[in-house]
Design an enzyme around this catalytic site. Sequence first.
Site, PDB file in Angstrom:
ATOM      1  N   SER A 136       0.857  -1.197   0.000  1.00 26.68           N
ATOM      2  CA  SER A 136       0.000   0.000   0.000  1.00 26.68           C
ATOM      3  C   SER A 136       0.889   1.241   0.000  1.00 26.68           C
ATOM      4  O   SER A 136       1.993   1.215   0.558  1.00 26.68           O
ATOM      5  CB  SER A 136      -0.866   0.029   1.262  1.00 26.68           C
ATOM      6  OG  SER A 136      -1.539   1.268   1.368  1.00 26.68           O
ATOM      7  N   TYR A 149      -1.203  -0.519  10.333  1.00 27.75           N
ATOM      8  CA  TYR A 149      -1.395  -0.718   8.889  1.00 27.75           C
ATOM      9  C   TYR A 149      -0.145  -0.286   8.119  1.00 27.75           C
ATOM     10  O   TYR A 149       0.353  -1.017   7.258  1.00 27.75           O
ATOM     11  CB  TYR A 149      -2.629   0.059   8.419  1.00 27.75           C
ATOM     12  CG  TYR A 149      -3.015  -0.274   6.995  1.00 27.75           C
ATOM     13  CD1 TYR A 149      -3.550  -1.519   6.673  1.00 27.75           C
ATOM     14  CD2 TYR A 149      -2.838   0.648   5.966  1.00 27.75           C
ATOM     15  CE1 TYR A 149      -3.899  -1.848   5.368  1.00 27.75           C
ATOM     16  CE2 TYR A 149      -3.177   0.337   4.659  1.00 27.75           C
ATOM     17  CZ  TYR A 149      -3.707  -0.910   4.364  1.00 27.75           C
ATOM     18  OH  TYR A 149      -4.040  -1.223   3.061  1.00 27.75           O
TER      19      TYR A 149
HETATM   20  N1  LIG Z   1      -8.721  -0.462  -1.343  1.00 25.14           N
HETATM   21  C1  LIG Z   1      -7.625   0.258  -1.259  1.00 25.14           C
HETATM   22  O1  LIG Z   1      -7.633   1.476  -1.502  1.00 25.14           O
HETATM   23  C2  LIG Z   1      -6.332  -0.375  -0.857  1.00 25.14           C
HETATM   24  C3  LIG Z   1      -5.197   0.440  -0.830  1.00 25.14           C
HETATM   25  C4  LIG Z   1      -3.978  -0.124  -0.499  1.00 25.14           C
HETATM   26  C5  LIG Z   1      -3.889  -1.469  -0.198  1.00 25.14           C
HETATM   27  N2  LIG Z   1      -5.008  -2.234  -0.209  1.00 25.14           N
HETATM   28  C6  LIG Z   1      -4.849  -3.647   0.130  1.00 25.14           C
HETATM   29  O2  LIG Z   1      -5.526  -4.439  -0.824  1.00 25.14           O
HETATM   30  C7  LIG Z   1      -5.920  -5.667  -0.233  1.00 25.14           C
HETATM   31  C8  LIG Z   1      -7.392  -5.901  -0.512  1.00 25.14           C
HETATM   32  O3  LIG Z   1      -8.150  -4.871   0.108  1.00 25.14           O
HETATM   33  P1  LIG Z   1      -9.567  -4.428  -0.462  1.00 25.14           P
HETATM   34  O4  LIG Z   1      -9.529  -2.981  -0.669  1.00 25.14           O
HETATM   35  O5  LIG Z   1      -9.960  -5.336  -1.551  1.00 25.14           O
HETATM   36  O6  LIG Z   1     -10.455  -4.678   0.852  1.00 25.14           O
HETATM   37  P2  LIG Z   1     -11.817  -5.480   1.054  1.00 25.14           P
HETATM   38  O7  LIG Z   1     -12.777  -5.190  -0.028  1.00 25.14           O
HETATM   39  O8  LIG Z   1     -12.190  -5.209   2.457  1.00 25.14           O
HETATM   40  O9  LIG Z   1     -11.353  -7.009   0.887  1.00 25.14           O
HETATM   41  C9  LIG Z   1     -10.536  -7.612   1.816  1.00 25.14           C
HETATM   42  C10 LIG Z   1     -10.479  -9.075   1.482  1.00 25.14           C
HETATM   43  O10 LIG Z   1      -9.601  -9.725   2.416  1.00 25.14           O
HETATM   44  C11 LIG Z   1     -10.257 -10.852   2.941  1.00 25.14           C
HETATM   45  N3  LIG Z   1      -9.791 -11.109   4.292  1.00 25.14           N
HETATM   46  C12 LIG Z   1      -9.626 -10.233   5.308  1.00 25.14           C
HETATM   47  N4  LIG Z   1      -9.221 -10.867   6.418  1.00 25.14           N
HETATM   48  C13 LIG Z   1      -9.131 -12.176   6.088  1.00 25.14           C
HETATM   49  C14 LIG Z   1      -8.782 -13.345   6.805  1.00 25.14           C
HETATM   50  N5  LIG Z   1      -8.426 -13.293   8.101  1.00 25.14           N
HETATM   51  N6  LIG Z   1      -8.804 -14.527   6.162  1.00 25.14           N
HETATM   52  C15 LIG Z   1      -9.153 -14.594   4.857  1.00 25.14           C
HETATM   53  N7  LIG Z   1      -9.493 -13.530   4.130  1.00 25.14           N
HETATM   54  C16 LIG Z   1      -9.491 -12.335   4.743  1.00 25.14           C
HETATM   55  C17 LIG Z   1     -11.732 -10.523   2.891  1.00 25.14           C
HETATM   56  O11 LIG Z   1     -12.494 -11.703   2.811  1.00 25.14           O
HETATM   57  P3  LIG Z   1     -13.482 -12.265   3.955  1.00 25.14           P
HETATM   58  O12 LIG Z   1     -14.067 -11.098   4.668  1.00 25.14           O
HETATM   59  O13 LIG Z   1     -14.452 -13.089   3.185  1.00 25.14           O
HETATM   60  O14 LIG Z   1     -12.576 -13.074   4.799  1.00 25.14           O
HETATM   61  C18 LIG Z   1     -11.828  -9.763   1.583  1.00 25.14           C
HETATM   62  O15 LIG Z   1     -11.974 -10.662   0.511  1.00 25.14           O
HETATM   63  C19 LIG Z   1      -5.603  -5.535   1.259  1.00 25.14           C
HETATM   64  O16 LIG Z   1      -4.386  -6.173   1.528  1.00 25.14           O
HETATM   65  C20 LIG Z   1      -5.478  -4.041   1.453  1.00 25.14           C
HETATM   66  O17 LIG Z   1      -4.666  -3.715   2.547  1.00 25.14           O
HETATM   67  C21 LIG Z   1      -6.229  -1.723  -0.524  1.00 25.14           C
END
Ligand SMILES: NC(=O)c1ccc[n+]([C@@H]2O[C@H](COP(=O)([O-])OP(=O)(O)OC[C@H]3O[C@@H](n4cnc5c(N)ncnc54)[C@H](OP(=O)(O)O)[C@@H]3O)[C@@H](O)[C@H]2O)c1
Length: 254
Positions: A136, A149
Amino acid sequence: MDRVFITGASSGLGRALAQQYAARGATLGLLGRREDALRELAGSLPGAHRCYAVDVRDRPALHAAAQDFIAFCQGRVDVVVASAGISAGTLTDHGEDYDVFKAIVDTNLLATVATFEPFIASMRAAGSGRLVGIASVAGVRGLPGAGAYSASKSAVVTYCESLRLELAAQGIQVVTIAPGYIKTAMTAHNPYSMPFLMEADAFAKRAQAAISRGASYTVIPWQMGVVAKLMRLLPNAVYDRLARNAPRKPRKAV
Ligand SMILES: NC(=O)c1ccc[n+]([C@@H]2O[C@H](COP(=O)([O-])OP(=O)(O)OC[C@H]3O[C@@H](n4cnc5c(N)ncnc54)[C@H](OP(=O)(O)O)[C@@H]3O)[C@@H](O)[C@H]2O)c1
């Protein structure tokens, strides 16, 4: 045809990447805790895919899912994306935040390690494969109120760099992707403005392209890459003045 294993596939970036790969004919291993969301996704995609309702912090269960997918793909998996992640504000002087700090590090960092582990032997045997860490821009400098984070994501960057060097001679590429702000459940309630906010499917297209070319480190969108480079160059005294009062992610139990 690619064989791709994705954690965090039930939502957000992982889900968008699954859709992107499936549209190109890939066979997918889809992992997350919410089985209904995984099954609904798999049913909506072309092709036959495997779903794994697993908590990534459960290393034996994660490895069992990986082994099942490796067997399903007859020993050959091309791409592994560790997208499962969580985010919440944390403050060190609030003792009750320690458990949140631990959950964030366990999910974002240690589970990335545990996700990659079981695939290395078969990729080494094949002499190819790509392991993809999702970092990130929040890991470029420490952000106030987000110590857990920011620390977890800067650790993902350095961990993936170590791994890249360790595995390069074996034909395995390690790709680190640092998203800026992407529209997902994670950013839906951020109480501050999010420059260069991008749709998840646009992110997935760019991420898939970066993975195919084996890019070592990519910031998406590129505009945030420029911001990240500038942030890295700022002397602490200047960064501190600018960042001290930056808006903070709310604290919450995760
Ligand atoms: N969105 C952004 O702007 C952004 C920016 C920088 C980095 N990121 C990174 O991108 C990645 C995805 O984030 P996102 O934005 O797609 O968020 P999101 O929509 O909240 O999705 C998070 C995903 O992670 C899974 N997850 C969380 N904890 C888990 C666990 N203990 N075991 C298995 N699965 C788990 C969730 O699935 P379940 O709830 O079904 O378990 C969900 O599929 C993350 O690593 C986040 O830090 C996102």
